[in-house]
Motif scaffolding. Sequence first.
Motif, PDB file in Angstrom:
ATOM      1  N   SER A  30       0.863  -1.175   0.000  1.00 45.12           N
ATOM      2  CA  SER A  30       0.000   0.000   0.000  1.00 45.12           C
ATOM      3  C   SER A  30       0.903   1.229   0.000  1.00 45.12           C
ATOM      4  N   THR A  31       0.818   2.048  -1.054  1.00 47.62           N
ATOM      5  CA  THR A  31       1.674   3.243  -1.098  1.00 47.62           C
ATOM      6  C   THR A  31       1.277   4.216   0.022  1.00 47.62           C
ATOM      7  N   GLY A  32      -0.018   4.247   0.374  1.00 48.79           N
ATOM      8  CA  GLY A  32      -0.457   5.101   1.489  1.00 48.79           C
ATOM      9  C   GLY A  32       0.211   4.652   2.797  1.00 48.79           C
ATOM     10  N   LEU A  35       3.890   5.526   2.754  1.00 47.71           N
ATOM     11  CA  LEU A  35       4.088   6.966   2.990  1.00 47.71           C
ATOM     12  C   LEU A  35       3.865   7.313   4.456  1.00 47.71           C
ATOM     13  N   ARG A  36       2.788   6.736   5.058  1.00 49.62           N
ATOM     14  CA  ARG A  36       2.520   7.040   6.481  1.00 49.62           C
ATOM     15  C   ARG A  36       3.652   6.555   7.379  1.00 49.62           C
ATOM     16  N   GLN A  37       4.271   5.401   7.023  1.00 47.69           N
ATOM     17  CA  GLN A  37       5.408   4.926   7.805  1.00 47.69           C
ATOM     18  C   GLN A  37       6.561   5.921   7.712  1.00 47.69           C
ATOM     19  N   GLY A  56      -4.819  16.231   1.306  1.00 47.74           N
ATOM     20  CA  GLY A  56      -5.612  15.305   0.481  1.00 47.74           C
ATOM     21  C   GLY A  56      -5.172  15.323  -0.975  1.00 47.74           C
ATOM     22  N   ALA A  57      -3.985  15.938  -1.218  1.00 44.88           N
ATOM     23  CA  ALA A  57      -3.458  15.997  -2.598  1.00 44.88           C
ATOM     24  C   ALA A  57      -2.564  14.781  -2.848  1.00 44.88           C
ATOM     25  N   LEU A  58      -2.256  14.536  -4.120  1.00 49.86           N
ATOM     26  CA  LEU A  58      -1.339  13.446  -4.422  1.00 49.86           C
ATOM     27  C   LEU A  58       0.092  13.883  -4.122  1.00 49.86           C
ATOM     28  N   VAL A  59       0.876  12.966  -3.583  1.00 46.95           N
ATOM     29  CA  VAL A  59       2.309  13.192  -3.393  1.00 46.95           C
ATOM     30  C   VAL A  59       2.924  13.123  -4.802  1.00 46.95           C
ATOM     31  N   PRO A  60       3.923  13.981  -5.119  1.00 51.95           N
ATOM     32  CA  PRO A  60       4.455  13.987  -6.489  1.00 51.95           C
ATOM     33  C   PRO A  60       4.869  12.587  -6.970  1.00 51.95           C
ATOM     34  N   ASP A  84      -2.180  -1.647  -3.641  1.00 52.29           N
ATOM     35  CA  ASP A  84      -3.319  -0.838  -3.189  1.00 52.29           C
ATOM     36  C   ASP A  84      -2.872   0.622  -3.088  1.00 52.29           C
ATOM     37  N   GLY A  85      -3.551   1.506  -3.813  1.00 55.58           N
ATOM     38  CA  GLY A  85      -3.220   2.942  -3.739  1.00 55.58           C
ATOM     39  C   GLY A  85      -2.296   3.414  -4.842  1.00 55.58           C
ATOM     40  N   TYR A  86      -1.928   2.536  -5.739  1.00 54.14           N
ATOM     41  CA  TYR A  86      -1.040   2.870  -6.853  1.00 54.14           C
ATOM     42  C   TYR A  86      -1.422   1.989  -8.024  1.00 54.14           C
ATOM     43  N   PRO A  87      -1.545   2.468  -9.224  1.00 54.22           N
ATOM     44  CA  PRO A  87      -1.328   3.837  -9.687  1.00 54.22           C
ATOM     45  C   PRO A  87      -2.525   4.750  -9.409  1.00 54.22           C
ATOM     46  N   ARG A  88      -2.226   6.034  -9.193  1.00 56.00           N
ATOM     47  CA  ARG A  88      -3.240   7.046  -8.895  1.00 56.00           C
ATOM     48  C   ARG A  88      -3.481   7.960 -10.085  1.00 56.00           C
ATOM     49  N   ASN A  89      -2.669   7.856 -11.132  1.00 52.10           N
ATOM     50  CA  ASN A  89      -2.894   8.640 -12.354  1.00 52.10           C
ATOM     51  C   ASN A  89      -2.247   7.885 -13.521  1.00 52.10           C
ATOM     52  N   SER A  91       0.182   8.682 -15.495  1.00 50.38           N
ATOM     53  CA  SER A  91       1.654   8.674 -15.508  1.00 50.38           C
ATOM     54  C   SER A  91       2.191   7.565 -14.586  1.00 50.38           C
ATOM     55  N   GLN A  92       1.546   7.354 -13.440  1.00 49.33           N
ATOM     56  CA  GLN A  92       1.977   6.264 -12.539  1.00 49.33           C
ATOM     57  C   GLN A  92       1.681   4.897 -13.167  1.00 49.33           C
ATOM     58  N   ALA A  93       0.552   4.794 -13.875  1.00 43.81           N
ATOM     59  CA  ALA A  93       0.204   3.506 -14.501  1.00 43.81           C
ATOM     60  C   ALA A  93       1.258   3.147 -15.541  1.00 43.81           C
ATOM     61  N   GLN A 159      -7.728   7.450  14.404  1.00 42.70           N
ATOM     62  CA  GLN A 159      -8.421   7.963  13.228  1.00 42.70           C
ATOM     63  C   GLN A 159      -7.390   8.700  12.356  1.00 42.70           C
ATOM     64  N   ARG A 160      -7.301   8.358  11.072  1.00 42.98           N
ATOM     65  CA  ARG A 160      -6.324   9.012  10.205  1.00 42.98           C
ATOM     66  C   ARG A 160      -6.602  10.512  10.134  1.00 42.98           C
ATOM     67  N   THR A 161      -5.512  11.322  10.117  1.00 40.04           N
ATOM     68  CA  THR A 161      -5.710  12.776  10.119  1.00 40.04           C
ATOM     69  C   THR A 161      -6.388  13.249   8.823  1.00 40.04           C
TER      70      THR A 161
HETATM   71  P1  AMP Z   1      -4.332   6.097   0.902  1.00 38.59           P
HETATM   72  O1  AMP Z   1      -3.838   5.436   2.153  1.00 38.59           O
HETATM   73  O2  AMP Z   1      -4.177   5.226  -0.308  1.00 38.59           O
HETATM   74  O3  AMP Z   1      -5.728   6.658   1.062  1.00 38.59           O
HETATM   75  O4  AMP Z   1      -3.368   7.355   0.650  1.00 38.59           O
HETATM   76  C1  AMP Z   1      -3.293   8.418   1.572  1.00 38.59           C
HETATM   77  C2  AMP Z   1      -2.580   9.594   0.937  1.00 38.59           C
HETATM   78  O5  AMP Z   1      -1.250   9.207   0.559  1.00 38.59           O
HETATM   79  C3  AMP Z   1      -3.204  10.098  -0.357  1.00 38.59           C
HETATM   80  O6  AMP Z   1      -4.272  11.018  -0.114  1.00 38.59           O
HETATM   81  C4  AMP Z   1      -2.005  10.758  -1.030  1.00 38.59           C
HETATM   82  O7  AMP Z   1      -1.697  12.007  -0.432  1.00 38.59           O
HETATM   83  C5  AMP Z   1      -0.868   9.808  -0.677  1.00 38.59           C
HETATM   84  N1  AMP Z   1      -0.702   8.733  -1.676  1.00 38.59           N
HETATM   85  C6  AMP Z   1      -0.907   7.393  -1.507  1.00 38.59           C
HETATM   86  N2  AMP Z   1      -0.639   6.724  -2.625  1.00 38.59           N
HETATM   87  C7  AMP Z   1      -0.264   7.648  -3.549  1.00 38.59           C
HETATM   88  C8  AMP Z   1       0.126   7.602  -4.917  1.00 38.59           C
HETATM   89  N3  AMP Z   1       0.162   6.456  -5.588  1.00 38.59           N
HETATM   90  N4  AMP Z   1       0.447   8.769  -5.525  1.00 38.59           N
HETATM   91  C9  AMP Z   1       0.417   9.945  -4.875  1.00 38.59           C
HETATM   92  N5  AMP Z   1       0.038  10.069  -3.592  1.00 38.59           N
HETATM   93  C10 AMP Z   1      -0.299   8.945  -2.922  1.00 38.59           C
END
Ligand code: AMP
Length: 223
Positions: A30-32, A35-37, A56-60, A84-89, A91-93, A159-161
């Motif tokens: 899970s990319t989310g 990232l949280r880790q 709530g924006a996408l990380v670059p 889970d959580g990737y690809p989000r656009n 370009s990522q796909a 609860q997630r921020t």
């Molecule tokens: P999620 O846990 O999948 O809901 O992701 C939480 C947050 O992490 C998202 O709102 C984005 O800010 C960031 N994030 C997770 N996955 C991606 C991704 N593939 N590309 C860009 N940002 C991401």
Amino acid sequence: MKIILLGPPGAGKGTQAKVLAEKLSLPHISTGDLLRQNVAADTGLGKDARSFMDKGALVPDELVTRMLSERITHPDVKKGFILDGYPRNISQAKGLDDMLKSRNTGIDMVIYLDTSVPLVIQRLSGRLVCQACGLNFHITNMPPKKAMICDSCGASLYQRTDDNEETIKKRLEVYKKESSPVIEYYEAKQKLHRLSADEDAGIVLGQILELVKRHNTNDSLKV
Ligand code: AMP
């Protein structure tokens, strides 16, 4: 087998991916979560990613794709993964296709968990997550046996921020604009399988397992 779970925030991708990964003995990526880790450990990546996640924006793309390409070099990924959580656009796909092509492999199936907006808001605003094992609960739909304690590992729930009304709305906007074209991308490649994820999690899991079973023609997985 390499499986992607697609769908809006709150579709249940994380919940399904965790159970599925255990059942199929595949890693859940899970990319989310990754990232949280990084945010929790205050790494360089975490510092760069935090402000995007809070809004709530996408990380670059560059940061997330680098993180994922490192993760897929781990030995546990040899048998496949549940992504889970990737690809989000788009370009990522495309980035993922290139990443896998360079390893002489590709995605086997993409499961799209279609969910209605009011349900997504209800699920996210009551979501509780275990801080140790990441298992998801819900204040009313799936409450833990003991308040704010994980049924599985006994750690505290939080609860997630980004699970607040304002950020949920922003995440849904971003999803509609950036992520929904990814559905058509995989549909054109004939990899996409659609499921309604408005049902109970157990019913959706059964349908996912049925799809995987049908796809597992060479018996590479025990389903
Ligand atoms: P999620 O846990 O999948 O809901 O992701 C939480 C947050 O992490 C998202 O709102 C984005 O800010 C960031 N994030 C997770 N996955 C991606 C991704 N593939 N590309 C860009 N940002 C991401």
